[in-house]
Design a protein around this motif. Structure first.
Motif, PDB file in Angstrom:
ATOM      1  N   ARG A 279      -5.748   2.575 -18.611  1.00 16.92           N
ATOM      2  CA  ARG A 279      -4.829   1.595 -19.195  1.00 16.92           C
ATOM      3  C   ARG A 279      -3.392   2.132 -19.269  1.00 16.92           C
ATOM      4  O   ARG A 279      -2.654   1.830 -20.196  1.00 16.92           O
ATOM      5  CB  ARG A 279      -5.291   1.169 -20.594  1.00 16.92           C
ATOM      6  CG  ARG A 279      -6.668   0.522 -20.636  1.00 16.92           C
ATOM      7  CD  ARG A 279      -6.651  -0.843 -19.956  1.00 16.92           C
ATOM      8  NE  ARG A 279      -7.884  -1.589 -20.185  1.00 16.92           N
ATOM      9  CZ  ARG A 279      -8.933  -1.572 -19.355  1.00 16.92           C
ATOM     10  NH1 ARG A 279      -8.864  -0.833 -18.266  1.00 16.92           N
ATOM     11  NH2 ARG A 279     -10.011  -2.282 -19.604  1.00 16.92           N
ATOM     12  N   GLU A 280      -3.030   2.955 -18.286  1.00 21.18           N
ATOM     13  CA  GLU A 280      -1.660   3.474 -18.262  1.00 21.18           C
ATOM     14  C   GLU A 280      -0.704   2.355 -17.875  1.00 21.18           C
ATOM     15  O   GLU A 280      -0.993   1.539 -16.993  1.00 21.18           O
ATOM     16  CB  GLU A 280      -1.537   4.631 -17.256  1.00 21.18           C
ATOM     17  CG  GLU A 280      -0.153   5.270 -17.243  1.00 21.18           C
ATOM     18  CD  GLU A 280      -0.065   6.487 -16.346  1.00 21.18           C
ATOM     19  OE1 GLU A 280       1.067   6.869 -15.985  1.00 21.18           O
ATOM     20  OE2 GLU A 280      -1.117   7.063 -15.998  1.00 21.18           O
ATOM     21  N   ARG A 281       0.453   2.307 -18.544  1.00 19.41           N
ATOM     22  CA  ARG A 281       1.453   1.287 -18.223  1.00 19.41           C
ATOM     23  C   ARG A 281       2.293   1.768 -17.040  1.00 19.41           C
ATOM     24  O   ARG A 281       2.951   2.798 -17.110  1.00 19.41           O
ATOM     25  CB  ARG A 281       2.343   1.033 -19.440  1.00 19.41           C
ATOM     26  CG  ARG A 281       1.589   0.513 -20.656  1.00 19.41           C
ATOM     27  CD  ARG A 281       2.558   0.108 -21.754  1.00 19.41           C
ATOM     28  NE  ARG A 281       1.862  -0.284 -22.966  1.00 19.41           N
ATOM     29  CZ  ARG A 281       1.635   0.537 -23.990  1.00 19.41           C
ATOM     30  NH1 ARG A 281       2.077   1.792 -23.939  1.00 19.41           N
ATOM     31  NH2 ARG A 281       1.001   0.116 -25.063  1.00 19.41           N
ATOM     32  N   ILE A 282       2.260   0.989 -15.952  1.00 29.93           N
ATOM     33  CA  ILE A 282       2.992   1.361 -14.744  1.00 29.93           C
ATOM     34  C   ILE A 282       4.223   0.466 -14.611  1.00 29.93           C
ATOM     35  O   ILE A 282       4.109  -0.762 -14.547  1.00 29.93           O
ATOM     36  CB  ILE A 282       2.109   1.194 -13.479  1.00 29.93           C
ATOM     37  CG1 ILE A 282       0.835   2.020 -13.616  1.00 29.93           C
ATOM     38  CG2 ILE A 282       2.883   1.608 -12.240  1.00 29.93           C
ATOM     39  CD1 ILE A 282       1.050   3.506 -13.695  1.00 29.93           C
ATOM     40  N   HIS A 283       5.397   1.067 -14.583  1.00 27.30           N
ATOM     41  CA  HIS A 283       6.623   0.305 -14.402  1.00 27.30           C
ATOM     42  C   HIS A 283       6.912   0.099 -12.921  1.00 27.30           C
ATOM     43  O   HIS A 283       6.405   0.833 -12.068  1.00 27.30           O
ATOM     44  CB  HIS A 283       7.796   1.023 -15.072  1.00 27.30           C
ATOM     45  CG  HIS A 283       7.611   1.198 -16.554  1.00 27.30           C
ATOM     46  ND1 HIS A 283       7.421   2.429 -17.146  1.00 27.30           N
ATOM     47  CD2 HIS A 283       7.554   0.282 -17.554  1.00 27.30           C
ATOM     48  CE1 HIS A 283       7.269   2.272 -18.441  1.00 27.30           C
ATOM     49  NE2 HIS A 283       7.357   0.982 -18.718  1.00 27.30           N
ATOM     50  N   LEU A 284       7.752  -0.883 -12.630  1.00 25.85           N
ATOM     51  CA  LEU A 284       8.127  -1.175 -11.244  1.00 25.85           C
ATOM     52  C   LEU A 284       8.749   0.050 -10.575  1.00 25.85           C
ATOM     53  O   LEU A 284       8.524   0.301  -9.393  1.00 25.85           O
ATOM     54  CB  LEU A 284       9.107  -2.355 -11.208  1.00 25.85           C
ATOM     55  CG  LEU A 284       9.586  -2.794  -9.822  1.00 25.85           C
ATOM     56  CD1 LEU A 284       8.409  -3.229  -8.953  1.00 25.85           C
ATOM     57  CD2 LEU A 284      10.621  -3.919  -9.944  1.00 25.85           C
ATOM     58  N   ARG A 285       9.513   0.824 -11.350  1.00 24.91           N
ATOM     59  CA  ARG A 285      10.134   2.037 -10.817  1.00 24.91           C
ATOM     60  C   ARG A 285       9.082   3.000 -10.266  1.00 24.91           C
ATOM     61  O   ARG A 285       9.278   3.600  -9.211  1.00 24.91           O
ATOM     62  CB  ARG A 285      10.943   2.697 -11.922  1.00 24.91           C
ATOM     63  CG  ARG A 285      11.516   4.062 -11.563  1.00 24.91           C
ATOM     64  CD  ARG A 285      12.387   4.555 -12.709  1.00 24.91           C
ATOM     65  NE  ARG A 285      12.927   5.864 -12.461  1.00 24.91           N
ATOM     66  CZ  ARG A 285      13.917   6.398 -13.164  1.00 24.91           C
ATOM     67  NH1 ARG A 285      14.467   5.707 -14.143  1.00 24.91           N
ATOM     68  NH2 ARG A 285      14.372   7.601 -12.906  1.00 24.91           N
ATOM     69  N   ALA A 286       7.962   3.147 -10.973  1.00 20.16           N
ATOM     70  CA  ALA A 286       6.904   4.050 -10.532  1.00 20.16           C
ATOM     71  C   ALA A 286       6.282   3.576  -9.223  1.00 20.16           C
ATOM     72  O   ALA A 286       5.986   4.380  -8.326  1.00 20.16           O
ATOM     73  CB  ALA A 286       5.834   4.160 -11.610  1.00 20.16           C
ATOM     74  N   VAL A 287       6.091   2.267  -9.107  1.00 22.46           N
ATOM     75  CA  VAL A 287       5.501   1.710  -7.876  1.00 22.46           C
ATOM     76  C   VAL A 287       6.454   1.883  -6.703  1.00 22.46           C
ATOM     77  O   VAL A 287       6.063   2.360  -5.626  1.00 22.46           O
ATOM     78  CB  VAL A 287       5.167   0.217  -8.079  1.00 22.46           C
ATOM     79  CG1 VAL A 287       4.628  -0.378  -6.786  1.00 22.46           C
ATOM     80  CG2 VAL A 287       4.154   0.043  -9.209  1.00 22.46           C
ATOM     81  N   LEU A 288       7.718   1.515  -6.895  1.00 19.26           N
ATOM     82  CA  LEU A 288       8.689   1.613  -5.811  1.00 19.26           C
ATOM     83  C   LEU A 288       8.925   3.068  -5.401  1.00 19.26           C
ATOM     84  O   LEU A 288       9.045   3.380  -4.210  1.00 19.26           O
ATOM     85  CB  LEU A 288      10.013   0.970  -6.225  1.00 19.26           C
ATOM     86  CG  LEU A 288       9.980  -0.546  -6.452  1.00 19.26           C
ATOM     87  CD1 LEU A 288      11.344  -1.045  -6.923  1.00 19.26           C
ATOM     88  CD2 LEU A 288       9.561  -1.271  -5.177  1.00 19.26           C
ATOM     89  N   GLY A 289       8.981   3.974  -6.381  1.00 19.46           N
ATOM     90  CA  GLY A 289       9.168   5.386  -6.063  1.00 19.46           C
ATOM     91  C   GLY A 289       8.008   5.940  -5.263  1.00 19.46           C
ATOM     92  O   GLY A 289       8.206   6.703  -4.306  1.00 19.46           O
ATOM     93  N   ALA A 290       6.785   5.570  -5.633  1.00 17.00           N
ATOM     94  CA  ALA A 290       5.608   6.026  -4.892  1.00 17.00           C
ATOM     95  C   ALA A 290       5.616   5.486  -3.462  1.00 17.00           C
ATOM     96  O   ALA A 290       5.307   6.215  -2.510  1.00 17.00           O
ATOM     97  CB  ALA A 290       4.333   5.588  -5.613  1.00 17.00           C
ATOM     98  N   ILE A 291       5.990   4.217  -3.302  1.00 16.52           N
ATOM     99  CA  ILE A 291       6.047   3.624  -1.963  1.00 16.52           C
ATOM    100  C   ILE A 291       7.107   4.319  -1.107  1.00 16.52           C
ATOM    101  O   ILE A 291       6.882   4.611   0.073  1.00 16.52           O
ATOM    102  CB  ILE A 291       6.319   2.104  -2.056  1.00 16.52           C
ATOM    103  CG1 ILE A 291       5.103   1.390  -2.663  1.00 16.52           C
ATOM    104  CG2 ILE A 291       6.645   1.526  -0.683  1.00 16.52           C
ATOM    105  CD1 ILE A 291       5.334  -0.080  -2.962  1.00 16.52           C
ATOM    106  N   LEU A 292       8.286   4.608  -1.699  1.00 16.77           N
ATOM    107  CA  LEU A 292       9.334   5.323  -0.963  1.00 16.77           C
ATOM    108  C   LEU A 292       8.844   6.689  -0.495  1.00 16.77           C
ATOM    109  O   LEU A 292       9.072   7.085   0.648  1.00 16.77           O
ATOM    110  CB  LEU A 292      10.569   5.503  -1.857  1.00 16.77           C
ATOM    111  CG  LEU A 292      11.514   4.323  -2.017  1.00 16.77           C
ATOM    112  CD1 LEU A 292      12.664   4.704  -2.939  1.00 16.77           C
ATOM    113  CD2 LEU A 292      12.059   3.879  -0.662  1.00 16.77           C
TER     114      LEU A 292
END
Length: 307
Positions: A279-292
């Motif tokens: 149940r970790e809260r994932i922000h958009l920044r974390a998703v975009l950074g991982a994709i980059l």
């Protein structure tokens, strides 16, 4: 030619999924026991599984015969991958969480490229430098985000965030060396026996470290912890045993660059798991950074493969 079309690529996808699942197992075991017993016990379990497989399939509990060069390369690869990398990463999992730790581990291919450039004189193109910069930018963008300080997640220690990042970086360096040595040492050698040799190469490091730290009583107590052992047994089967065998198969039947590109997707693969399991809260920044970061690694390894 592989016996199954695209066997190498399929094995690499399987490896990425299995290693992601095992990462969750190590992190969950951290609720009950510390990182060093976790990393040692799952290696003992892996060794027993490899020995059992060898006995059933080949009639001997020992690895198949190999020349001295194969022993050395796979042994050192195991020391770097199963000992140096895993001691660092298992501690990092319990300080900064599996999501950030795996993201930093994605720096391994760029690190390997830079090491080859400095040490072996391999040429790096402008595209290579741009891809590595993209990976580094994605990682830095995420790690500079303020960690969750609510103490809601058992694997986040905001007060030791910097130490966790440093350990994860050490793990990335060890993993870079391990990948190169595994590719060089596997050749046509049996994948299960290769895993066996790599585990043996790591055992010496663990025995020495645990002895120096006088941690054998803690290790024995961990073996008696029923809940932790259930998690470690499952994690050992899907990760260092089955997952590593899949990775050895992938390296045999597919170009190293393609395998590395597929394995580099782990920082993105783990995102839905940490949301569903912890149940970790994932922000958009974390998703975009991982994709980059993943795009950068993919661009680097595929460019070198085609080059």
């Amino acid at each position: 030619m592989p016996p199954i079309p695209h066997l190498g690529e399929l094995a690499a996808i399987g490896t990425a999924i299995l290693w992601t699942l095992s990462t969750l197992a190590w992190t969950s075991a951290g609720r009950y026991i510390r990182a060093l017993p976790i990393s040692f016990i799952r290696l003992v379990l892996t060794l027993l599984m490899a020995g059992g497989y060898q006995l059933i399939v080949h009639g001997t509990p020992f690895p198949l015969p190999a020349d001295e060069r194969t022993w050395w390369l796979l042994g050192i690869s195991g020391f770097m991958g199963f000992f140096v990398t895993d001691v660092c990463m298992f501690h990092a999992f319990l300080l900064i969480g599996p999501r950030i730790a795996l993201l930093i581990l994605s720096l391994s291919p760029p690190l390997a490229a830079v090491i080859s450039w400095l040490w072996l004189g391999d040429q790096l193109s402008a595209w290579d430098w741009a891809a590595m910069a993209l990976t580094l930018a994605g990682v830095l963008w995420v790690v500079y985000e303020q960690p969750d300080s609510s103490q809601r997640l058992h694997y986040l220690r905001p007060e030791r965030y910097g130490w966790g990042l440093l350990l994860a970086c050490g793990g990335a360096v060890g993993h870079a060396f391990s990948l190169v040595l595994s590719k060089d040492g596997i050749g046509a050698y049996d994948s299960f026996s290769a895993t066996y040799l790599r585990v043996l190469g790591a055992m010496g490091g663990y025995v020495l470290l645990i002895s120096l730290l006088r941690a054998w009583p803690e290790v024995r107590a961990a073996f008696r912890h029923r809940q932790a052992m259930k998690i470690l047994l499952a994690g050992s089967f899907v990760g260092p045993f089955l997952g590593v065998v899949f990775s050895m198969t992938a390296l045999r039947y597919a170009p190293a660059g393609v395998v590395a590109a597929i394995l580099a997707t782990m920082p993105v693969l783990i995102l839905p798991f940490v949301v569903l399991v912890y149940r970790e809260r994932i922000h958009l920044r974390a998703v975009l950074g991982a994709i980059l970061a993943v795009l950068g690694v993919t661009g680097l390894v595929l460019n070198n493969h085609h080059g």
